[in-house]
Design an enzyme around this catalytic site. Structure first.
Site, PDB file in Angstrom:
ATOM      1  CG  ASP A   1      -2.144  -0.834   1.088  1.00 31.31           C
ATOM      2  OD1 ASP A   1      -2.278  -1.512   0.054  1.00 31.31           O
ATOM      3  OD2 ASP A   1      -2.956  -0.850   2.026  1.00 31.31           O
TER       4      ASP A   1
ATOM      5  NE  ARG B   1      -8.414  -3.010  -2.960  1.00 28.97           N
ATOM      6  CZ  ARG B   1      -8.644  -2.900  -1.662  1.00 28.97           C
ATOM      7  NH1 ARG B   1      -7.632  -2.961  -0.813  1.00 28.97           N
ATOM      8  NH2 ARG B   1      -9.876  -2.730  -1.202  1.00 28.97           N
TER       9      ARG B   1
END
Length: 434
Positions: free
Chosen positions: A255, A308
């Site tokens: 992330d 993602r």
């Protein structure tokens, strides 16, 4: 975030810059046979090369080079800082959770009791869980977080030694730091021992986990290169189901969130994972993220990932020359690759996709919010494909706008998309630095 130190590495880069781009690249790039621990990001190689570049701990003196073989040694090396550049060399595979989940359990926590207390047949789906067992679960989760999170400080290079270096079960936190390099490591996703049941998440509730293999949080000038991100010993297929839902013990692999900026992610492998790479974690984070989250992704292999890859909010993200191998069927293990999120400005060019049977090119892009995207010169199953047109034809109710409104300039090697699989597959990932 404190002022960066560059020491000798800065002097070298500045002198090379005076001689022109070619010399700057030659000075910055590690030569053949050079110790990867001393490698610095080449000039012009993605967003992390902007505004001073990224050298990590390349200028560290002998007293600031540590070799570690255990999790305790690794965390001690990260903590033993005096503001000078440092290199941490990881030998072999170190395990952040060698003692197992039972070691983190708080008094009073019992998973069987937890399951009985919050069974939807008893608790329902309208109210978040609360009470003694949820409190004990949260306390157990806090114990695990304290044990498996490691914070990487500024002016640091963390590098695996040889072909078989790695870290299992850890959550690397690059937080409030500047000038960090992580290279040549196999990072096995941490297994959350205490996921929380949220009965209000969707129609049937969901188990939510807490840890990513690596997080770049409010940090700048970060280069992640030649790493392998994997679920390793614990793929989702090995996890049980409770209340009819997957007992999800994984979060993301990487992330980049909360004001992070100037990041280059190159020559990594992301494999066999669901929620893989998120850039920007909230539509409401404009105060910290707007004008930041500038990330370059190039020559990475995304193999068997569900979604993602990446999902983007706010950032100017340049994704080029990545290779995507979609192994799962649509609506089962595969959802999408590029997520177009709030105020995002994604440029996706010259990437290569190999789709499983039954997966259409229109699914590669997914619209989460109204934002323009540039997706040009990509190849699907070996042939040119217009990803925006494919998406808009399949999902006319959520059409995408073309043109992200900017053109990337910080690129070094750019390969033809037809050549990308042959370039990326044998060279990406840990153990393959040349």
């Amino acid at each position: 975030m404190r002022q960066r130190t560059r020491h000798a590495a800065v002097s070298l880069a500045c002198c090379a810059a005076l001689l022109g781009p070619a010399a700057a690249t030659a000075a910055a790039a590690p030569a053949s046979g050079h110790d990867p621990a001393r490698g610095t990001l080449p000039a012009g190689d993605g967003w992390a090369s902007a505004s001073g570049g990224t050298t990590g701990g390349a200028a560290a003196d002998r007293g600031h080079v540590r070799t570690v073989r255990t999790w305790d040694e690794f965390r001690a090396a990260l903590a033993a800082g005096d503001g000078e550049p440092r290199i941490i060399r990881v030998v072999g595979t170190i395990d952040a959770n060698a003692a197992g989940c039972a070691a983190f359990e708080a008094p009073g926590y019992d998973f069987a009791t937890y399951l009985d207390a919050y069974d939807p047949a008893v608790w329902g789906y309208d109210t978040p869980v609360s009470g003694p067992q949820e409190d004990a679960r949260a306390a157990s989760a806090a114990n695990q977080a304290a044990a498996v999170q490691a914070y990487v400080p500024s002016d640091t290079t963390v590098v695996g030694v040889g072909r078989n270096a790695g870290i299992r079960g850890a959550a690397l936190q690059i937080k409030d730091a500047d000038n960090v390099i992580v290279r040549n490591l196999t990072l096995e996703s941490p297994l959350d021992c205490f996921p929380q049941w949220d009965p209000t998440d969707g129609e049937r509730g969901a188990w939510n986990s807490a840890y990513d293999a690596a997080v770049v949080h409010h940090s700048t000038h970060v280069w992640l290169d030649h790493n392998t991100f994997t679920d390793g010993r614990y793929p989702d297929s090995s996890l049980p189901r409770h209340y009819g839902e997957l007992y999800q013990q994984h979060d993301g692999e990487l992330d980049v969130v909360r004001g992070a900026d100037l990041v280059t992610v190159s020559w990594n492998v992301f494999e066999e994972h669901a929620k893989t790479l998120m850039i920007g974690n909230s539509d409401g984070a404009g105060g910290t993220d707007r004008g930041r989250l500038r990330v370059t992704l190039h020559h990475n292999l995304f193999r068997g990932v569900g979604e993602r890859a990446p999902r983007v909010r706010f950032g100017q993200v340049d994704a080029y020359n990545n290779h995507y191998v979609i192994t799962g069927a649509a609506d089962e293990s595969y959802s999408y690759s590029f997520g177009i999120g709030f105020e995002s400005r994604l440029v996706a060019e010259k990437n290569s996709f190999r789709l499983a049977d039954g997966v259409s090119p229109g699914r590669i892009l997914k619209k989460w919010s109204e934002a323009p995207v540039t997706a040009e010169h990509n190849h699907v199953n070996g042939a040119p494909a217009d990803l925006v047109a494919a998406h808009n034809a399949e999902f006319p109710e959520t059409p995408l706008q073309r043109d992200a409104g900017w053109r990337p300039t910080l690129r070094t090697r750019v390969d033809h998309p037809r050549a990308v699989p042959g370039v990326v597959v044998p060279r990406a990932g840990a153990g393959r630095i040349r």
